[in-house]
Scaffold this motif. Sequence first.
Motif, short mmCIF file in Angstrom:
data_model
loop_
_atom_site.label_atom_id
_atom_site.label_comp_id
_atom_site.label_asym_id
_atom_site.label_seq_id
_atom_site.Cartn_x
_atom_site.Cartn_y
_atom_site.Cartn_z
N VAL A 169 41.87 13.91 62.12
CA VAL A 169 41.39 13.77 60.73
C VAL A 169 41.74 15.00 59.87
O VAL A 169 40.92 15.54 59.14
CB VAL A 169 39.86 13.47 60.68
N CYS A 170 43.00 15.38 59.97
CA CYS A 170 43.47 16.52 59.17
C CYS A 170 43.89 16.10 57.77
O CYS A 170 44.17 16.94 56.93
CB CYS A 170 44.64 17.19 59.87
N SER A 171 44.00 14.79 57.55
CA SER A 171 44.36 14.22 56.24
C SER A 171 45.81 14.50 55.83
O SER A 171 46.18 14.24 54.70
CB SER A 171 43.45 14.76 55.12
N ARG A 172 46.61 15.01 56.74
CA ARG A 172 48.00 15.26 56.35
C ARG A 172 48.69 13.94 55.99
O ARG A 172 49.48 13.89 55.05
CB ARG A 172 48.75 15.98 57.48
N CYS A 173 48.37 12.88 56.73
CA CYS A 173 49.01 11.59 56.45
C CYS A 173 48.60 11.06 55.07
O CYS A 173 49.42 10.60 54.29
CB CYS A 173 48.65 10.58 57.53
N VAL A 174 47.31 11.17 54.79
CA VAL A 174 46.79 10.66 53.51
C VAL A 174 47.43 11.43 52.37
O VAL A 174 47.89 10.86 51.38
CB VAL A 174 45.25 10.82 53.45
N ARG A 175 47.52 12.74 52.54
CA ARG A 175 48.08 13.57 51.48
C ARG A 175 49.59 13.35 51.34
O ARG A 175 50.13 13.38 50.24
CB ARG A 175 47.76 15.05 51.74
N ALA A 176 50.28 13.11 52.47
CA ALA A 176 51.72 12.83 52.39
C ALA A 176 51.96 11.55 51.60
O ALA A 176 52.88 11.46 50.77
CB ALA A 176 52.32 12.71 53.79
N CYS A 177 51.13 10.57 51.86
CA CYS A 177 51.29 9.29 51.17
C CYS A 177 51.05 9.46 49.67
O CYS A 177 51.71 8.84 48.84
CB CYS A 177 50.35 8.25 51.76
N GLU A 178 50.12 10.35 49.33
CA GLU A 178 49.82 10.58 47.91
C GLU A 178 50.83 11.52 47.27
O GLU A 178 51.46 11.19 46.27
CB GLU A 178 48.42 11.18 47.78
N GLU A 179 50.98 12.69 47.87
CA GLU A 179 51.75 13.74 47.19
C GLU A 179 53.26 13.55 47.30
O GLU A 179 53.99 13.81 46.36
CB GLU A 179 51.41 15.11 47.80
N VAL A 180 53.72 13.14 48.48
CA VAL A 180 55.17 13.05 48.69
C VAL A 180 55.69 11.68 48.28
O VAL A 180 56.64 11.55 47.53
CB VAL A 180 55.52 13.35 50.17
N GLN A 181 55.04 10.65 48.81
CA GLN A 181 55.53 9.29 48.56
C GLN A 181 54.97 8.70 47.27
O GLN A 181 55.64 7.96 46.56
CB GLN A 181 55.19 8.40 49.77
N GLY A 182 53.72 9.02 46.96
CA GLY A 182 53.12 8.51 45.72
C GLY A 182 52.68 7.06 45.81
O GLY A 182 52.59 6.37 44.81
N THR A 183 52.38 6.60 47.03
CA THR A 183 51.95 5.19 47.17
C THR A 183 50.43 5.06 47.29
O THR A 183 49.86 4.03 46.96
CB THR A 183 52.66 4.54 48.38
#
Length: 947
Positions: A169-183
């Motif tokens: 639960v480091c949230s790296r995936c959630v943040r990647a989806c938001e910040e990098v991909q924007g989905t």
Amino acid sequence: MSLVEEIDYGTPRSRATNDVTLSIDGRSVTVPEGTSIMRAAMTAGTKIPKLCATDMLDAFGSCRLCLVEIEGRAGTPASCTTPVAAGMVVRTQTERLKRIRKGVMELYISDHPLDCLTCSANGDCELQDMAGAVGLRDVRYGYAGARHPDPGKDESNPYFTYDPSKCIVCSRCVRACEEVQGTFALTIAGRGFESVVSPGMQESFLGSECVSCGACVQACPTATLNEKSVIEIGTPEHSVVTTCAYCGVGCAFKAEMRGDEVVRMVPYKDGKANRGHSCVKGRFAWGYTTHRERILKPMIRAKVREPWREVSWPEAISHAASELKRIQRQYGKGAVGGITSSRCTNEETFLVQKLIRAGFGVNNVDTCARVCHSPTGYGLSQTFGTSAGTQDFDSVEFADVVMLVGANPTDAHPVFASRLKKRLRQGAKLIVVDPRTVDLVRTPHVAATCHLPLLPGTNVAVLTALAHVIVTEGLVNEAFVCERCDWEAFQHWADFVAEPRNSPEQVAKLSGVPASAIREAARLYATGGNAAIYYGLGVTEHSQGSTTVMAIANLAMATGNIGRPGVGVNPLRGQNNVQGSCDMGSFPHELPGYRHISTDAVRESFEALWGVALDKEPGLRIPNMLDAAIDGSFKGIYIQGEDILQSDPDTKHVAAGLAAMECVIVQDLFLNETANYAHVFLPGSTFLEKDGTFTNAERRIQRVRKVMAPRNGYADWEITVMLAKAMGFAMHYDHPSQIMDEIARLTPTFAGVSYDKLDALGSVQWPCNEKAPQGTPVMHIGAFVRGKGRFLITEYIPTDEKTGPRFPLLLTTGRILSQYNVGAQTRRTDNIVWHHEDRLEIHPHDAEQRGIRDGDWVKLASRSGETTLRALVTEKVAPGVVYTTFHHPQTQANVVTTEFSDWATNCPEYKVTAVQIMPSNGPTGWQREYDEFTRQSRRVAPLEAAE
Ligand code: SF4
Ligand code: SF4
Ligand code: SF4
Ligand code: FES
């Protein structure tokens, strides 16, 4: 060989220009202001343990592993979220810090499955690494207590798995989806100990809005999100940096290998086009390279109704050459020609045009850019003096206003779309000029300020109306125009656009766009700060494609939005190397570097090096070759890596042209639709099997590097060399770098390009020569390439393709994210789960009028032909407009597109076809006949018969 290591600095680079100096563990470190302590330490070679931080993402500060001590400050702040300060004294390794970090890791490990030895990420797991880094040897709490919720593995995505039991639960995936991909497809559901990563509203990955870009998989420090290929094959052991072979964004990847098998493609952070991101195609859809349908042996046949006969390479090449020579003897030199590939490398494309001009002795060479961006070349060279976009992709980070014309980047140029969305989330404004409500009009955390949903075919009128507002409301940047542009041409143009017939109120009547929306967009573009235009095939594939490109250039010049970062005119090129194929002299009238074949000095430089006289007259374009074939004067063609039967307009006309030829040579990976009419099939090689370069939409030349031997035996450039030799025009190259040396010698804009330079710098953008040895990220700084920028009159001339009682709707065409072009590659991958057929988008009102429901079979008919496909009832298209893709040969969507084309370049008018839609029971007679023809045409004779 080993894996290409990329340093993870933990937090992104600071953009500040002033530096600060601090002390870390007694060492003096100087970094830009705003840099995190973690990144500063890493710059100095000190790795601070971390779990929730990675340099692709903003600092989050949740894992508490990266704590440091700062002299004069209480506590132990997180180094990832604490910026450096001048004179700061930081300690990263004290007994207290070691104790705290060990304690944190104990908690993580006590809750983690202890299956390291059999885990797919064993050896490639940051949790494992961090346990080692902090010296954890024991867990005081045991492993038996309560665990985070484990809703079970999600294997729905064809390319990666989600195993929540391993999640920290480091949230790296959630943040990647938001910040990098924007989905914004992922959330953390639940609270505290109950927290769990969830796609969408607790859906499966496949069922959610996830677009399978893989950014979350790359960001995940554990095996929770993991590529299925890694699970199947094992972790990679060496890697090679190469370039994606799909779209014109040109993402750089590390091809991570085990032996000669690709384990995964990992976007390369040093890739200047993609900055470490990718889309589903580049990252995951490489399975076609080993697909069972790939043709690996050359084949020939006398007639297209006969089965293919597998032959040796020497026999195939000698047969192809003798047929071409026979045709030239029998029908004249001009009876043959060729088509270069925008999917192949620059070097391969250069060689094909060289073979045709010097070996065949004719200029009958063309490329698929004819059917996509030829108006860009013409329009921009007329106005600015060069045939390419003006910026690099980094430029979008400096734009305040972006005008998107006839482009749908979230589907066609996904990584650029992600970079654009990021800028829009930071506050830049967006104007969308498109008949469809493309995703960017409204997508999570992004909404266009203006959407001008114009009727297909009215681009020139709407863009001229924008200019009308800019001129009549006094929004012209006169200082720029005075200094940089031809003043007389400007005045002439300003008088023209100011005419009342070009006002938004008049244009509203024919375009369907309210005048107020046109005025608002014009004011925003002219006054909103740095304004950049990005455009796609919705601009070029019209009867007035070149005029529209000129109208765009006029707008940029009138507002002074050219010649610095954040502005410019940027064509989003379709195929991976369409820019390169144009640069390399693939058009019949131009030698490499866009120099006219009739210019004696230019032609003579090629003649001197190649040792042959070249024809000074331009040759035939693709449509002319097909017309000439039907007329009986064009008999033989060499087509490298293009499927003109599926991709070019008016399929029946293309089929008739091909059927009329006596020798069609197709060089490709698969028996494509064009190969149904071929007499010689030369198996092609994939981008993984050869060296070379591609040039992306930014004019960026990047290396393609061989990671495995060609399964067909030869790289494409070697096949062209063999054919040239058999034609009596020997070429001598041991490696594609020598071809690039020849290109550099003959082409002023490439004069400074070499493989050594590309290896040293990673990539360069042309022009790259004495004046710009490191390349040119932004063009037309200080002066236009042609001297003064030239305003051109953009008179709106409606297309002859008109709706009427028989064909009352307008069809426009485009692409979808998961498929690429004619689909030959992507249809042979698991991307098929997202898009297995072309659908016809139709507005609910038009559907209801015709008794059509979502999913029904419908007949799509135009004056050129008819086909059937299933309907998708959606408000994405306006009433009166229908839309489809052309990825599937079963649909043959181009059966209905017409012969109309751009006045200057012959680029087909794909984006406007008058059609009728009606309910249907299934495939048309033509489709059924074609299916049977394809079946017959793809037969390969059994080996005994071949011997
Ligand atoms: S694959 Fe991409 S879109 Fe899908 S959840 Fe991960 S980051 Fe988001
Ligand atoms: S799935 Fe991976 S990246 Fe996402 S929260 Fe869990 S461990 Fe972190
Ligand atoms: S298809 Fe385009 S956006 Fe996607 S990875 Fe390849 S180059 Fe990048
Ligand atoms: S890495 Fe800094 S708090 Fe997690």
